[in-house]
Design a protein around this motif. Structure first.
Motif: not given
Length: 74
Positions: A26-36, A52-65
């Motif tokens: 949600l944050v990244l969709r609203r402002t790409w300034l935080e991507t880096r 493992q935690e990074v992959w879990r976060i990315l699995r939830a993040l990618c569809p939203g982005c």
């Protein structure tokens, strides 16, 4: 992101990785300034052993982005 805290929560099975990923999307969709900063934090977490935690976060993040602009949010 406080890496030791995240790793500690993960070790106890208390890390809401999917929720973190969805909120981050949600944050990244609203402002790409935080991507880096988001990428740097996830890289730091992986470097600290939280792969493992990074992959879990990315699995939830990618569809939203990847949602098209104007589509309904869940």
């Amino acid at each position: 992101m406080c890496i030791p805290l995240v790793l500690s929560m993960a070790a106890r099975g208390e890390l809401p990785a999917e929720a973190i990923g969805r909120r981050l999307a949600l944050v990244l969709r609203r402002t790409w300034l935080e991507t880096r900063r988001a990428v740097a934090a996830l890289a730091e977490l992986a470097d600290a052993g939280g792969h493992q935690e990074v992959w879990r976060i990315l699995r939830a993040l990618c569809p939203g982005c990847c949602r098209a602009r104007g589509s309904a949010s869940p």
